[in-house]
Motif scaffolding. Structure first.
Motif, short mmCIF file in Angstrom:
data_model
loop_
_atom_site.label_atom_id
_atom_site.label_comp_id
_atom_site.label_asym_id
_atom_site.label_seq_id
_atom_site.Cartn_x
_atom_site.Cartn_y
_atom_site.Cartn_z
N ASP A 92 -4.01 -6.25 -9.60
CA ASP A 92 -3.04 -5.45 -8.85
C ASP A 92 -3.61 -4.08 -8.52
N LEU A 142 -7.29 -11.91 -8.57
CA LEU A 142 -7.30 -11.31 -7.23
C LEU A 142 -7.34 -12.41 -6.17
N PRO A 199 -0.91 -11.55 6.19
CA PRO A 199 -0.17 -12.25 5.15
C PRO A 199 0.32 -11.33 4.03
N GLY A 257 -0.26 -5.48 -4.91
CA GLY A 257 -0.73 -4.24 -5.51
C GLY A 257 -1.77 -3.57 -4.62
N PRO A 258 -2.16 -2.33 -4.96
CA PRO A 258 -3.12 -1.61 -4.11
C PRO A 258 -4.46 -2.33 -3.98
N ARG A 259 -4.90 -2.98 -5.09
CA ARG A 259 -6.21 -3.66 -4.99
C ARG A 259 -6.13 -4.87 -4.05
N VAL A 260 -5.01 -5.59 -4.12
CA VAL A 260 -4.85 -6.74 -3.24
C VAL A 260 -4.82 -6.27 -1.78
N GLU A 281 -8.28 -5.29 -0.74
CA GLU A 281 -9.14 -6.46 -0.60
C GLU A 281 -8.83 -7.22 0.69
N ARG A 282 -7.54 -7.31 1.01
CA ARG A 282 -7.16 -7.93 2.29
C ARG A 282 -7.78 -7.16 3.45
N LEU A 325 -11.55 -7.82 3.65
CA LEU A 325 -11.90 -9.13 4.21
C LEU A 325 -11.71 -9.15 5.72
#
Lengths: 374, 475
Positions: free
Chosen positions: A130, A159, B395, B401-404, B407-408, B411
């Motif tokens: 997260d 992740l 999506p 969360g901030p990391r997700v 990461e999106r 990518l």
């Protein structure tokens, strides 16, 4: 007028209205709407009906007030993985607040207590997926570290899952993101193995990502041997290995054979037979009447009433499997005390499999248990 | 035939009984009759609709490109001669399709009991790849199904089975009524098909024998073997290579040349490929058919030269091309033609740059400069990854969360940047696209590209962005 119409008709009218409001055709609406939204809508129309009686395929949720059995109301339920074990919960809460030290201390202490370590890494991994800020701070402080490495690997796998999303339908882009990230998780797990060759935890991460990575049975068996060499009764490893075999096997037999072999080795793994039943219940409705499943439910209940089982790191997880299994097997009344012990904790499998509907499904099972007990 | 006719007859009888009953009720008590009629109307509607589906002519448009006798006299002459040999009437209509087979079909009414018009379909890949004697074997086989070599009943059974299969396929639609009909008819259909399976195998053997007698055992066996190989490779070609440039609005200028190179690049298939998915196909296994045909050691009665089947056609290229276009649908007509390397390049770039426009537009918005690769690299260096990866239609979920989210974004930017870089290097001649059968094509980097591209792109989108090596490469 409303009194003359059955609840079913009124729900249908409410759905048409809702579909119109969203500008969707009724067919499109039925595809788009989630289980939870449909259940909410049904409750708005008539809180005393069972959704399964209105729309076939909706969960069986008897109109029972679970608080009369001493269970917390649905609104209090939580899917937070870290809550069931207080030390893990504290480390995760600190990590989410930016402090990596409690996590590092927990992993230092749990080295050798592989069950605690696996549970901690699983919950910390989710927190790392997260928000990676605390992980970056940890890395900046200690550099290469065997505890940090296992969390990084498992967190990267979390992740990947989060990038894919928890709905069954995913776009090509989400699949690509998932696969690219699973490859990174695999590399990170091998790095963790190099730093801690005695630790089963990174091998468990490899077992966990086996399905997403698409290992063939030979590759998987090699990983499995490494995990077993380090901890023959590794709880989380068995759970994810069973998921791998459930997907790889063409029938339920090898899955049950795997579960029964493990259950025979230790009562701490008796839940695997219940899990096997969950994995194949979609294709075989009669599975819950199977004698092996009934025996396993008895074994898990016995294990939970022993101090080692009822007080261990995975006691909550065992209660979740047992409660799901007892209700499914028509023994709902026996599940009520388990739900009472679980309290607000609706985390983990099998509920997690229902994605955004996990809490609704958990609550539905509680109601069925209470309905059976009344 | 009796089996096939029983269902509609029963439905008609039931419908008649319902109507009669309602009418009778009217003469007794009109009020009760109205109630009865209201109750029976849905049943009658279901039955009537079902009968309509069964009895109506299949309303599928006829596929393929019609070929008139004055346009292709040699092909027509061969078909006529083969029909004579097979003891049946020549088709009224001859069409070239984009399928990897040949077929004879009849427009029918009443479940195939009345034939109106006989049509022959010949697949363009057969014309392009087979020898004339092999094609003759395949055509004879199809015509022989309609010949009188079997009993009359067998001929009718063949037609009925086709009609039944068509009915089952036709009514499998997204509609409750049709699903119900399908549910009712499928077990029955399976029974009919099983009952006639043995008969059907005998008919297939008879049709094979007719083909062998017409062109000789050796040519027929070779033809069946080649037909299996064409069927397998054509599906691959049509699904992948033929449409490799579709998103870039390109079609191959020379599709069948590419198909020939694809076939040459594929390993030889086993003589007995896995059984096709069609549940109503009752052909015996290919290996068995070839052995049976060879065992006949027939010399052949029709003189067909062992030259490419293309020699039978006048102006073959436009005809085969028209058959492909017919199959690809109206959209295909607006596609530009390109040779294979250009098609591979444009198709690959179209797919690689899917996200490039979005990412460049984000770069332009974030920096206030024109959307270009340079702007994108500058924005990356300025640490604007999150802004560059903004995707309103993506999506992302509010619970991410901030990391997700980051990461999106990474990518998406990675994909957009990769497309932009590959397009720029292609434009500069540092990347060339080549044919690479059986793959859809391959990218070749020249000596200017020393580091692996993915590594350079990863470095540019990492948390500590490094675009220096990419900039050096792009010049």
């Amino acid at each position: 007028m409303a009194l003359l119409l059955g609840a079913k008709t009124r729900v249908l009218m409410a759905m048409r209205k809702d579909a119109k409001r969203r500008g969707l055709s009724f067919t499109k609406y039925m595809e788009a709407v989630s289980l939870q939204e449909m259940i909410t809508l049904i409750r708005e129309v008539d809180p005393t009906v069972n959704p399964a009686d209105i729309v076939p395929g909706l969960p069986d949720i008897p109109p029972v007030d679970v608080t009369r059995w001493g269970l917390p109301p649905e609104s209090a339920l939580s899917t937070d993985l870290s809550r069931p074990v207080p030390v893990i919960g504290a480390a995760v809460a600190a990590a989410r607040a930016g402090d990596w030290r409690p996590a590092a201390q927990l992993l230092e202490r749990s080295h050798g207590d592989w069950a605690m370590r696996a549970a901690a890494v699983h919950a910390l991994g989710e927190a790392a997926a997260d928000d990676g800020a605390w992980l970056n701070a940890w890395r900046a402080a200690v550099g290469q570290d065997r505890h940090l490495a296992v969390v990084e690997a498992h967190g990267t796998f979390w992740l990947a899952w989060k990038l894919r999303g928890d709905r069954p339908e995913a776009t090509a882009g989400q699949h690509d993101a998932f696969h690219q990230t699973v490859l990174r998780a695999e590399a990170a797990a091998h790095q963790a193995i190099r730093l801690a060759p005695e630790d089963p935890t990174p091998w468990c991460t490899l077992v966990t990502l086996a399905r997403g990575r698409g290992y063939d049975p030979e590759t998987f068996a090699a990983i499995w041997r490494e995990l077993q060499a380090r901890d023959p009764l590794h709880r989380a490893g068995h759970e994810f290995a069973l998921m791998y075999w459930a997907e790889a096997a063409s029938s339920s037999e090898p899955v049950f054979a795997f579960a029964e072999r493990a259950a025979a080795a230790s009562p701490s793994l008796a839940f695997l037979v219940v899990q096997a039943a969950v994995e194949c219940e979609d294709g075989d409705e009669a599975i819950w009447r199977d004698a092996r499943v009934q025996r396993a439910l008895d074994a898990v209940s016995r294990w939970l009433s022993a101090p080692a089982g009822g007080g261990g790191v995975y006691a909550g997880a065992d209660r979740h499997w047992a409660a799901y299994g007892l209700v499914s097997a028509g023994r709902g009344a026996e599940a009520v005390p388990l739900f009472a012990q679980l309290g607000t904790d609706a985390s983990g499998r099998p509920w997690q499999d229902y994605g955004p509907d996990a809490v609704a499904v958990f609550d539905g099972f509680r109601r069925r248990a209470c309905a059976a007990a009344s | 035939m009796l089996l096939v006719g029983a269902v509609p007859a029963l439905m008609l009888a039931l419908l008649g009984a319902l109507v009669w009953f309602s009418a009778y009720a009217f003469t007794q008590s009109p009020v009760t009759a109205v109630k009865i009629a209201i109750g029976l109307a849905p049943v009658a509607a279901v039955l009537g609709r079902g009968l309509w589906v069964l009895l109506a002519k299949g309303d599928h448009p006829v596929r393929g490109v019609p070929v008139r006798e004055d346009e292709q006299p040699e092909l027509w002459a061969l078909v006529r001669e083969l029909a004579r040999t097979a003891g049946t009437a020549p088709p009224d209509d001859l069409r070239v399709t984009a399928d990897a087979n040949a077929a004879v079909m009849e427009d029918t009414r009443l479940l195939g009991l009345v034939a109106l018009r006989r049509r022959m379909f010949i697949g363009a890949p057969l014309l392009a790849e087979m020898r004339a004697d092999g094609l003759a074997a395949v055509i004879t086989h199809e015509l022989a199904h309609y010949g009188n070599r079997d009993t009359r009943l067998a001929g009718a059974a063949y037609r009925s089975r086709r009609a039944f299969a068509r009915t089952l396929t036709a009514i499998d639609r997204d509609d409750l009524l049709q699903r119900a009909l399908h549910f009712l008819l499928r077990p029955y259909g399976a029974f009919v098909l099983r009952a006639s399976a043995d008969l059907s195998r005998r008919q297939e053997r008879a049709a094979d024998a007719a083909a062998a007698e017409a062109v000789g055992s050796a040519a027929a066996a070779a033809a069946f073997r080649e037909l299996a190989s064409i069927a397998a490779s054509w599906a691959l070609f049509r699904d992948h290579h033929l449409v490799a440039g579709w998103d870039a609005d390109r079609l191959p200028a020379d599709p069948f040349g590419g198909y020939r190179r694809l076939r040459a690049s594929l390993p030889d298939l086993p003589a007995d490929p896995p059984h096709e998915a069609d549940p109503y196909d009752t052909h015996p296994p290919m290996g068995e058919r070839i052995a049976a045909v060879a065992a006949l050691s027939a010399a052949g009665t029709v003189r067909v030269p062992a030259v490419p089947a293309l020699g039978l056609l006048r102006g073959p290229a436009p005809l085969l091309d028209a058959a492909l276009l017919d199959d690809l649908g109206p959209e295909a007509r607006s596609k530009r033609r390109a040779d294979w390397p250009a098609l591979i390049r444009d198709g690959a770039l179209a797919s690689l740059t899917e996200h490039t426009d979005l990412v460049l537009a984000n770069a332009s918005r974030a920096t206030g400069r024109p959307p270009s690769l340079r702007t994108l690299l500058d924005a990356l260096d300025a640490g604007l990854l999150a802004e560059l990866g903004a995707d309103p239609g993506g999506p992302g979920l509010p619970s991410d969360g901030p990391r997700v989210r980051r990461e999106r974004a990474r990518l998406l930017v990675r994909a957009g940047l990769e497309g932009a870089v590959v397009a720029a290097l292609t434009g500069a001649g540092a990347i060339r696209w080549r044919e690479s059968w059986p793959a859809a094509g391959a990218m070749h980097l020249d000596e200017r590209v020393r580091d692996p591209l993915p590594e350079l792109i990863d470095a540019a989108v990492s948390d500590r962005p490094d675009t220096a090596r990419l900039r050096a490469l792009l010049g």
